[in-house]
Design a protein around this motif. Structure first.
Motif, PDB file in Angstrom:
ATOM      1  N   VAL A   1     -10.727  -7.695  -7.606  1.00 62.28           N
ATOM      2  CA  VAL A   1     -10.218  -8.253  -8.852  1.00 62.28           C
ATOM      3  C   VAL A   1     -10.147  -9.698  -8.906  1.00 62.28           C
ATOM      4  CG1 VAL A   1      -8.402  -8.017 -10.787  1.00 62.28           C
ATOM      5  CG2 VAL A   1      -9.140  -6.153  -9.521  1.00 62.28           C
ATOM      6  N   THR A   2     -10.389 -10.569  -9.657  1.00 67.20           N
ATOM      7  CA  THR A   2     -10.335 -11.911  -9.712  1.00 67.20           C
ATOM      8  C   THR A   2      -9.683 -12.337 -10.832  1.00 67.20           C
ATOM      9  OG1 THR A   2     -12.541 -12.316  -8.627  1.00 67.20           O
ATOM     10  CG2 THR A   2     -11.415 -14.144  -9.675  1.00 67.20           C
ATOM     11  N   LEU A   3      -8.346 -13.017 -10.535  1.00 63.75           N
ATOM     12  CA  LEU A   3      -7.292 -13.785 -11.542  1.00 63.75           C
ATOM     13  C   LEU A   3      -7.636 -15.182 -11.504  1.00 63.75           C
ATOM     14  CD1 LEU A   3      -4.544 -11.185 -10.691  1.00 63.75           C
ATOM     15  CD2 LEU A   3      -6.059 -11.049 -12.788  1.00 63.75           C
TER      16      LEU A   3
ATOM     17  N   VAL B   1       0.086 -10.704  -9.803  1.00 65.55           N
ATOM     18  CA  VAL B   1       0.165 -11.644  -8.708  1.00 65.55           C
ATOM     19  C   VAL B   1       1.166 -12.622  -9.311  1.00 65.55           C
ATOM     20  CG1 VAL B   1      -2.365 -11.406  -7.989  1.00 65.55           C
ATOM     21  CG2 VAL B   1      -1.726 -13.126  -9.675  1.00 65.55           C
ATOM     22  N   LYS B   2       1.757 -13.124  -8.136  1.00 61.08           N
ATOM     23  CA  LYS B   2       2.732 -14.182  -8.712  1.00 61.08           C
ATOM     24  C   LYS B   2       2.171 -15.473  -7.711  1.00 61.08           C
ATOM     25  CE  LYS B   2       7.221 -15.940  -8.824  1.00 61.08           C
ATOM     26  NZ  LYS B   2       8.311 -16.126  -9.671  1.00 61.08           N
ATOM     27  N   ASN B   3       1.947 -16.627  -8.760  1.00 59.14           N
ATOM     28  CA  ASN B   3       1.594 -17.684  -8.190  1.00 59.14           C
ATOM     29  C   ASN B   3       2.852 -18.481  -7.446  1.00 59.14           C
ATOM     30  OD1 ASN B   3       0.343 -20.325  -7.306  1.00 59.14           O
ATOM     31  ND2 ASN B   3      -0.487 -20.487  -9.241  1.00 59.14           N
ATOM     32  N   THR B   4       3.019 -18.572  -6.410  1.00 64.92           N
ATOM     33  CA  THR B   4       4.367 -19.178  -5.510  1.00 64.92           C
ATOM     34  C   THR B   4       3.697 -20.807  -5.328  1.00 64.92           C
ATOM     35  OG1 THR B   4       3.652 -18.428  -3.584  1.00 64.92           O
ATOM     36  CG2 THR B   4       5.197 -17.443  -4.859  1.00 64.92           C
ATOM     37  N   ASP B   5       2.646 -21.001  -5.595  1.00 64.29           N
ATOM     38  CA  ASP B   5       2.177 -22.489  -5.372  1.00 64.29           C
ATOM     39  C   ASP B   5       2.684 -23.423  -6.268  1.00 64.29           C
ATOM     40  OD1 ASP B   5       0.558 -24.105  -3.474  1.00 64.29           O
ATOM     41  OD2 ASP B   5      -0.502 -24.514  -5.250  1.00 64.29           O
ATOM     42  N   GLY B   6       2.791 -24.815  -6.168  1.00 64.40           N
ATOM     43  CA  GLY B   6       3.125 -25.708  -7.279  1.00 64.40           C
ATOM     44  C   GLY B   6       1.973 -26.128  -8.286  1.00 64.40           C
TER      45      GLY B   6
ATOM     46  N   THR C   1       1.408  -7.185  -6.449  1.00 62.23           N
ATOM     47  CA  THR C   1       2.265  -5.527  -6.598  1.00 62.23           C
ATOM     48  C   THR C   1       1.150  -4.981  -7.290  1.00 62.23           C
ATOM     49  OG1 THR C   1       3.435  -6.582  -8.409  1.00 62.23           O
ATOM     50  CG2 THR C   1       4.469  -6.664  -6.305  1.00 62.23           C
ATOM     51  N   LEU C   2       1.112  -3.791  -7.101  1.00 60.98           N
ATOM     52  CA  LEU C   2       0.303  -2.611  -7.789  1.00 60.98           C
ATOM     53  C   LEU C   2       1.084  -1.786  -8.717  1.00 60.98           C
ATOM     54  CD1 LEU C   2      -2.226  -1.394  -4.922  1.00 60.98           C
ATOM     55  CD2 LEU C   2      -2.629  -3.284  -6.863  1.00 60.98           C
ATOM     56  N   GLY C   3       0.713  -1.493  -9.807  1.00 62.52           N
ATOM     57  CA  GLY C   3       1.349  -0.235 -10.548  1.00 62.52           C
ATOM     58  C   GLY C   3       0.949   1.041 -10.204  1.00 62.52           C
ATOM     59  N   ASP C   4       1.073   1.793 -11.147  1.00 63.36           N
ATOM     60  CA  ASP C   4       0.706   3.309 -10.711  1.00 63.36           C
ATOM     61  C   ASP C   4      -0.531   3.369 -11.254  1.00 63.36           C
ATOM     62  OD1 ASP C   4       3.278   4.069  -9.859  1.00 63.36           O
ATOM     63  OD2 ASP C   4       4.033   4.464 -11.964  1.00 63.36           O
ATOM     64  N   PRO C   5      -1.384   4.292 -10.565  1.00 66.33           N
ATOM     65  CA  PRO C   5      -2.862   4.493 -10.787  1.00 66.33           C
ATOM     66  C   PRO C   5      -3.025   5.624 -12.054  1.00 66.33           C
ATOM     67  CG  PRO C   5      -2.260   5.604  -8.969  1.00 66.33           C
ATOM     68  CD  PRO C   5      -1.156   5.013  -9.278  1.00 66.33           C
ATOM     69  N   THR C   6      -3.845   5.597 -12.905  1.00 56.70           N
ATOM     70  CA  THR C   6      -4.031   6.419 -13.978  1.00 56.70           C
ATOM     71  C   THR C   6      -5.600   6.591 -13.854  1.00 56.70           C
ATOM     72  OG1 THR C   6      -4.465   4.698 -15.595  1.00 56.70           O
ATOM     73  CG2 THR C   6      -2.183   5.752 -15.399  1.00 56.70           C
TER      74      THR C   6
ATOM     75  N   ALA D   1       1.299 -22.185 -12.139  1.00 60.72           N
ATOM     76  CA  ALA D   1       2.086 -22.454 -11.155  1.00 60.72           C
ATOM     77  C   ALA D   1       3.620 -21.771 -11.425  1.00 60.72           C
ATOM     78  CB  ALA D   1       2.319 -23.964 -10.672  1.00 60.72           C
ATOM     79  N   GLY D   2       4.094 -20.827 -10.397  1.00 60.54           N
ATOM     80  CA  GLY D   2       5.443 -20.298 -10.575  1.00 60.54           C
ATOM     81  C   GLY D   2       5.306 -18.969 -11.500  1.00 60.54           C
ATOM     82  N   LYS D   3       4.014 -18.730 -12.102  1.00 62.98           N
ATOM     83  CA  LYS D   3       4.072 -17.758 -12.942  1.00 62.98           C
ATOM     84  C   LYS D   3       3.347 -16.488 -12.514  1.00 62.98           C
ATOM     85  CE  LYS D   3       5.802 -20.135 -16.345  1.00 62.98           C
ATOM     86  NZ  LYS D   3       7.102 -19.998 -17.207  1.00 62.98           N
ATOM     87  N   PRO D   4       3.370 -15.494 -13.202  1.00 62.56           N
ATOM     88  CA  PRO D   4       2.532 -14.129 -12.731  1.00 62.56           C
ATOM     89  C   PRO D   4       1.170 -14.056 -13.495  1.00 62.56           C
ATOM     90  CG  PRO D   4       4.158 -13.463 -14.443  1.00 62.56           C
ATOM     91  CD  PRO D   4       4.629 -15.068 -14.317  1.00 62.56           C
TER      92      PRO D   4
END
Length: 162
Positions: A127-129, A98-103, A80-85, A134-137
């Motif tokens: 962008v690299t994160l 990003v939401k890591n839905t993997d285990g 998900t993206l926020g608002d640009p500034t 697991a299960g966290k943003p």
């Protein structure tokens, strides 16, 4: 061909190149896939001629970065993206989550496209994160490679979880 059609074709070919490149990342040396990626990359380069030099260079760099991701799976729906500034240097920034839905702990490569008010591609970044639990943003910020003027709309062009 109109400039808008060429830009649209460039974006489509870029997405295809990324998808084909990641689909063939099994390490088995599949020359058909690497040949297709090479052809798509050439087509993107040709289509990008209608873009500004800065945007063309940004698209090329983003394409290379995404192609380097091995064994990635599509994770566009997990971003998900926020608002640009605009930051102090005049560059457009946009927060992303990003939401890591993997285990397991995973990393993400997110390709963000910046468009002007007419829908014209004006910049693209990756962008690299790393090491999102697991299960966290995971959170990051996409920052344009150069100053952008007027209305700028960021979108997620593609995202890979690996």
């Amino acid at each position: 061909m109109t400039a808008r059609w060429v830009r649209g074709a460039a974006a489509g070919l870029l997405a295809g190149a990324v998808l084909m490149g990641t689909a063939g990342c099994s390490g088995d040396g599949d020359n058909a896939v690497s040949g297709a990626v090479s052809e798509a990359a050439s087509a993107v380069a040709s289509a990008a001629e209608g873009l500004s030099q800065a945007a063309s260079q940004a698209v090329e760099k983003a394409e290379k970065q995404m192609a380097e991701v091995k064994n990635g799976v599509d994770a566009k729906d997990q971003v998900t993206l926020g608002d640009p500034t605009t930051d102090a240097d005049g560059r457009t920034t946009v927060p992303l989550t990003v939401k890591n839905t993997d285990g397991a702990t995973r990393s993400f490569a997110v390709q963000v496209r910046f468009e002007d008010g007419d829908g014209k591609l004006v910049d693209m970044v990756v962008v690299t994160l790393s090491d999102v639990p697991a299960g966290k943003p995971g959170e990051g910020t996409a920052r344009s490679t150069h100053k952008l003027s007027g209305t700028v709309t960021p979108t997620v062009a593609s995202a890979l979880r690996y």
